[in-house]
Design a protein around this motif. Structure first.
Motif, PDB file in Angstrom:
ATOM      1  N   GLN A  16     -11.134 -15.280  19.656  1.00  0.00           N
ATOM      2  CA  GLN A  16      -9.841 -14.605  19.636  1.00  0.00           C
ATOM      3  C   GLN A  16      -9.092 -14.759  20.959  1.00  0.00           C
ATOM      4  OE1 GLN A  16      -8.320 -12.357  16.913  1.00  0.00           O
ATOM      5  NE2 GLN A  16      -9.489 -14.069  16.108  1.00  0.00           N
ATOM      6  N   GLN A 122      -4.768 -20.232  13.236  1.00  0.00           N
ATOM      7  CA  GLN A 122      -5.246 -18.960  13.772  1.00  0.00           C
ATOM      8  C   GLN A 122      -5.595 -17.967  12.663  1.00  0.00           C
ATOM      9  OE1 GLN A 122      -1.764 -17.888  16.114  1.00  0.00           O
ATOM     10  NE2 GLN A 122      -1.270 -16.218  14.720  1.00  0.00           N
ATOM     11  N   THR A 123      -5.025 -18.129  11.469  1.00  0.00           N
ATOM     12  CA  THR A 123      -5.370 -17.212  10.384  1.00  0.00           C
ATOM     13  C   THR A 123      -6.814 -17.399   9.940  1.00  0.00           C
ATOM     14  OG1 THR A 123      -4.635 -18.686   8.577  1.00  0.00           O
ATOM     15  CG2 THR A 123      -2.980 -17.262   9.583  1.00  0.00           C
ATOM     16  N   SER A 126      -8.759 -15.500  12.775  1.00  0.00           N
ATOM     17  CA  SER A 126      -8.587 -14.047  12.779  1.00  0.00           C
ATOM     18  C   SER A 126      -9.116 -13.403  11.507  1.00  0.00           C
ATOM     19  CB  SER A 126      -7.111 -13.689  12.981  1.00  0.00           C
ATOM     20  OG  SER A 126      -6.318 -14.188  11.922  1.00  0.00           O
ATOM     21  N   ASP A 129     -12.940 -13.231  11.928  1.00  0.00           N
ATOM     22  CA  ASP A 129     -13.333 -12.301  12.994  1.00  0.00           C
ATOM     23  C   ASP A 129     -13.080 -10.849  12.591  1.00  0.00           C
ATOM     24  OD1 ASP A 129     -14.114 -14.394  14.625  1.00  0.00           O
ATOM     25  OD2 ASP A 129     -12.165 -14.570  15.583  1.00  0.00           O
ATOM     26  N   ILE A 130     -11.947 -10.583  11.945  1.00  0.00           N
ATOM     27  CA  ILE A 130     -11.601  -9.207  11.587  1.00  0.00           C
ATOM     28  C   ILE A 130     -12.494  -8.683  10.467  1.00  0.00           C
ATOM     29  CG2 ILE A 130      -9.813  -7.790  10.495  1.00  0.00           C
ATOM     30  CD1 ILE A 130      -7.773  -9.426  12.104  1.00  0.00           C
ATOM     31  N   LYS A 149      -8.031  -7.678  17.413  1.00  0.00           N
ATOM     32  CA  LYS A 149      -6.601  -7.918  17.539  1.00  0.00           C
ATOM     33  C   LYS A 149      -6.133  -7.770  18.988  1.00  0.00           C
ATOM     34  CE  LYS A 149      -4.922  -8.883  13.429  1.00  0.00           C
ATOM     35  NZ  LYS A 149      -4.131 -10.120  13.209  1.00  0.00           N
ATOM     36  N   PHE A 152      -7.012 -10.868  20.910  1.00  0.00           N
ATOM     37  CA  PHE A 152      -6.072 -11.893  20.461  1.00  0.00           C
ATOM     38  C   PHE A 152      -4.713 -11.694  21.134  1.00  0.00           C
ATOM     39  CE2 PHE A 152      -2.784 -13.363  17.474  1.00  0.00           C
ATOM     40  CZ  PHE A 152      -3.148 -14.692  17.358  1.00  0.00           C
TER      41      PHE A 152
END
Length: 502
Positions: A16, A122-123, A126, A129-130, A149, A152
């Motif tokens: 991130q 990046q999606t 993320s 990771d999320i 977040k 990031f």
């Protein structure tokens, strides 16, 4: 150390912390504009495709679901990261080739494709990771999402510090760095990210230490940026400050080692995890189509269009706004860097504070969403009436960041964790829609009209005042939308607290 959820968390943090290149668009936007011969509307069109790519992550959510439901890949999530890494490199590499003239000047739509790919990558990072963070820390979903977040959000400022140290005043070389550096980091650590939701009573203190590290890094970056704005630092000072920054970025590994040792001790009794409580309380395992058939989905979507879209329009046009108000290049770059810090603070505060209130009082997260939107209106008025980008960008950046820790967590709580990645990424599509409306149709066209009247460039507060008054109006409409969502769900959130206390 075995591959625990803590090592997985550190790997996710490092991915991130290097993947937020979309927030540094202001560093190379002027070079992109001049090298390709764009006017402001065309540049904003390209930037909108950055926002489209960075926010429409439905494909990432679908790939994540496919990988986690298949036994072919074991417990690894590397295919999702690999898909993101390929796009990251390809997008930024071809932008670099275009800007440097290695290839012929591409058609605007082709440049939009390059920008879309670079941001779309990046999606994939993320989303993984999320969702992994939420799975691994089910009792503190807001805090864990805020950590991911938040780091990031810091990524932009960290990448810009590396730029100052290695490639100052060479934005074309910075584009090449974006193609290579984040790609290598994601490939290096993707095999370490796993779902391993071992539950102990010691999770919160260690999560708080991750948050503390992020706060320390944010404070350090702010101090460095202030000094850079006041003084002309020699090259050795840039090297020293960046080296310290990189050492601080490695410090989450120590937290993981400590947490791993403490996890070996027997856990003490705790309340039921939040996700378990949600599953008992509500029909929470909705798929995307089911979620889209609900009023709550569209209330959240509309709120995101109104305020996040206008915030993106602000950062996308920050260079041109600053130039029209006679800010220096250094001041504009400082504001871009500080935006990442304010963005981080919002993401951290939104997750941490909303977790605190939902655990203690059962107060619904949509209320915090409304409050951040209302505060954002103040930031827009400061920019419109005073032309103060420093104060205005602080307020808008913090509020924008908070929405990006609140929205995924609200999605989890209302619609469930099983299809969370797909649903929150579909709601994220509100950002590029709002960005297109406010960047191209509002700021871009109003600025170009003002510039035509003065020979091609616009100077003064009037260049963007009307745009920001429009932002104020639509943001107030967004406040209304999210507050209706709060009223519709407040009984549900109150019941969550009651069930967890049983």
């Amino acid at each position: 150390m075995e591959n625990s959820k803590w090592l997985s968390t550190v790997a996710s943090i490092w991915i991130q912390i290097t993947s937020g290149a979309t927030y540094t668009f202001g560093i190379y936007s002027a070079t992109l504009k001049s090298s390709q011969g764009y006017d402001q509307t065309t540049l904003n069109t390209v930037s909108v495709f950055k926002d489209i790519g960075g926010n429409i992550g439905v494909l990432a959510g679908l790939l994540y679901s496919a990988v986690t439901s298949s036994s072919r890949f074991g417990s690894g999530l590397w295919p999702v990261y690999l898909a993101g890494a390929v796009q990251f490199f390809t997008g930024y590499f071809f932008i670099w080739l275009s800007v440097t003239g290695v290839i012929d000047r591409p058609h605007v739509l082709v440049m939009c494709l390059f920008m879309f790919m670079a941001a779309h990558a990046q999606t994939f990072f993320s989303t993984t990771d999320i969702v992994v963070a939420v799975r691994n820390f089910p009792d503190y979903s807001g805090t864990s999402v805020g950590i991911m977040k938040g780091f990031f959000g810091l990524s932009g400022a960290i990448l810009i510090q590396i730029y100052y140290t290695l490639f100052d005043n060479k934005p074309t070389t910075y584009l090449l760095m974006l193609a290579v550096f984040p790609t290598l980091v994601s490939l290096a650590f993707m095999s370490l990210v796993h779902i391993n939701p071992s539950n102990t009573s010691n999770d919160k203190p260690h999560l708080n230490r991750f948050s503390l590290i992020a706060l320390i890094i944010a404070t350090y970056l702010m101090i460095v940026l202030i000094f850079q704005n006041i003084f002309t630092l020699p090259s050795w000072a840039h090297i020293l400050t960046t080296t310290i920054l990189l050492i601080m970025a490695l410090s989450p590994l120590q937290v993981a080692l400590t947490a791993q040792r403490s996890e070996q001790r027997p856990p003490s009794p705790v309340m039921a995890p939040l996700i378990t409580t949600l599953e008992d309380q509500n029909e929470v395992e909705m798929n995307l189509l089911h979620a889209m058939s609900t009023i709550n989905y569209w209330l959240l979507f509309l709120a995101m269009v109104c305020t996040s879209g206008s915030a993106l329009a602000t950062i996308n046009n920050i260079t041109q706004i600053g130039e029209s108000l006679d800010y220096s290049t250094l001041e504009i770059n400082t504001i871009v860097s500080l935006w990442s810090i304010w963005n981080f603070l919002g993401r951290f505060i939104g997750g941490f504070v909303s977790d605190l209130f939902i655990h203690r009082y059962g107060l619904g997260r949509p209320l915090f969403f409304s409050l951040t939107q209302l505060t954002m209106v103040i930031g827009y008025l400061i920019i419109a009436l005073r032309g103060n980008l420093y104060v205005g960008s602080v307020i808008v950046g913090v509020c924008f960041g908070s929405q990006w820790s609140l929205m995924p967590t609200i999605t989890l709580e209302i619609f469930g964790v099983k299809h969370m990645g797909t649903i929150f990424n579909s709601i994220g599509a509100a950002n590029p829609i709002g960005s297109y409306i406010f960047s191209v149709q509002v700021i871009g066209k109003i600025y170009d009209k003002e510039a035509q009247a003065t020979g091609g460039l616009c100077h003064g507060l009037h260049c963007f005042t009307l745009s920001y008054f429009i932002f104020v109006g639509v943001s107030l409409f967004g406040v209304l939308s999210s507050f209706v969502l709060f009223l519709r769900t407040r009984g549900f959130y109150a019941s969550i607290l009651q069930n967890r206390l049983k």
